[in-house]
Write a protein that holds these residues in place. Structure first.
Motif, short mmCIF file in Angstrom:
data_model
loop_
_atom_site.label_atom_id
_atom_site.label_comp_id
_atom_site.label_asym_id
_atom_site.label_seq_id
_atom_site.Cartn_x
_atom_site.Cartn_y
_atom_site.Cartn_z
N ALA A 27 0.91 -1.20 0.09
CA ALA A 27 0.00 0.09 0.04
C ALA A 27 0.77 1.11 0.11
O ALA A 27 0.39 2.22 -0.61
CB ALA A 27 -0.94 0.20 1.17
N GLU A 28 1.81 1.34 0.68
CA GLU A 28 2.76 2.44 0.86
C GLU A 28 3.32 2.69 -0.40
O GLU A 28 3.63 3.86 -0.85
CB GLU A 28 3.85 2.10 1.90
CG GLU A 28 4.72 3.29 2.11
CD GLU A 28 5.84 3.08 3.49
OE1 GLU A 28 6.51 3.98 3.58
OE2 GLU A 28 5.42 2.36 4.27
N LYS A 29 4.14 1.61 -1.20
CA LYS A 29 4.58 1.78 -2.37
C LYS A 29 3.67 2.62 -3.43
O LYS A 29 4.14 3.27 -4.02
CB LYS A 29 5.25 0.30 -2.86
CG LYS A 29 6.37 -0.09 -2.10
CD LYS A 29 7.55 0.87 -2.50
CE LYS A 29 8.94 0.22 -1.51
NZ LYS A 29 10.27 1.17 -1.90
N LEU A 30 2.46 1.84 -3.47
CA LEU A 30 1.57 2.42 -4.43
C LEU A 30 1.09 3.79 -4.17
O LEU A 30 0.93 4.60 -5.09
CB LEU A 30 0.45 1.47 -4.40
CG LEU A 30 0.54 -0.06 -4.97
CD1 LEU A 30 -0.68 -0.93 -5.10
CD2 LEU A 30 1.23 -0.05 -6.12
N VAL A 31 0.84 4.13 -3.05
CA VAL A 31 0.66 5.48 -2.77
C VAL A 31 1.85 6.48 -3.04
O VAL A 31 1.52 7.82 -3.70
CB VAL A 31 0.29 5.89 -1.12
CG1 VAL A 31 0.30 7.26 -0.52
CG2 VAL A 31 -1.02 5.15 -0.68
#
Length: 255
Positions: A27-31
């Motif tokens: 989730a962090e990488k995609l944000v």
């Protein structure tokens, strides 16, 4: 081959199991890559902490409290996404659990938890994402977070049923590829299979205490959740005509 995330920026991605571990790392990488990420997990407060940490990034994290073993909660979450954010372009099935059980004397309730979370929930979210993608003419991407244990049976106590559930994910990846080909769909499907990843998974399963995690992983070369996030970004970055069907990723020196 040109690697680019440009076509996904601003688009909606759903990540299950986004409250901790691999799901949170993804989730962090995609944000950071500019996607509108909807996190589905039971621990909404953990996702809210992550969303706060990610404020100011080019994308945004939207936490939705969801127990993926309950179909009605999955359907409600997808309904909210469609009504508030728009068409779904990416689904990452990262929710997964282990339980301290085996086959010779195991607990049926634990077996059901393992299959409901690792296999059946993945089927439900995949169905709903594909329905939405097709309704909106989106050539999206479905990513299953699998494991090495979905390809080989590890000789490790308490992993027999978990491995069985993950072998199901391997089969479902190929099944979906064939189904999508049969209707000439350009939606892509990828299975990402990590080796050892330093997360709370085994502690949450009751296999070891949380305080023992560092010593448990000390002698084993292991990945971190961010590595799996990078793998997700890689497969999404490939051109539309490229299908990364299976990506096995291990730490250098893993034993």
């Amino acid at each position: 081959m040109v690697i680019s995330m440009e076509r996904w920026r601003g688009k909606v991605a759903i990540v299950t199991g986004a409250s901790s571990g691999v799901g949170a790392g993804i989730a962090e990488k995609l944000v950071e890559e500019g996607l509108q990420v909807v996190g589905l997990a039971r621990r909404k407060e953990k996702m809210e902490e992550l969303a706060k940490k990610l404020e100011g990034k080019s994308g945004k994290l939207y936490p939705i409290k969801t127990d993926v073993t309950k179909e009605e909660e999955i359907l409600q979450a997808f309904k909210w996404v469609k009504e508030n954010l728009g068409p779904i372009h990416v689904l990452v099935n990262s929710a997964g659990i282990m339980r301290k059980t085996n086959l010779r004397e195991g607990d049926t309730t634990m077996w059901k938890e393992i299959f409901d979370t690792n296999t059946l929930a993945l089927c439900i979210t995949t169905r709903e994402a594909i329905k939405d993608m097709r309704a909106n003419n989106v050539d999206g991407h479905i990513i299953h977070i699998n494991t090495i244990g979905g390809h080989t049976v590890p000789n490790f106590e308490y992993l027999s049923v978990y491995s069985g559930a993950k072998w199901g994910v391997t089969a479902l990846t190929e099944t979906l590829r064939q189904e999508l080909n049969s209707i000439k769909s350009k939606i892509r499907i990828t299975s990402i299979s990590p080796g050892v990843v330093f997360t709370e998974l085994i502690a949450n399963a009751g296999i070891c205490e949380h305080s023992q995690l560092e010593s448990f992983y000390k002698d084993a070369a292991s990945l971190v959740p961010e590595d799996i996030g990078d793998a997700v970004v890689y497969v999404l970055s490939t051109p539309q005509h490229v299908q990364v069907h299976e990506l096995i990723i291990r730490a250098n020196g893993e034993t």
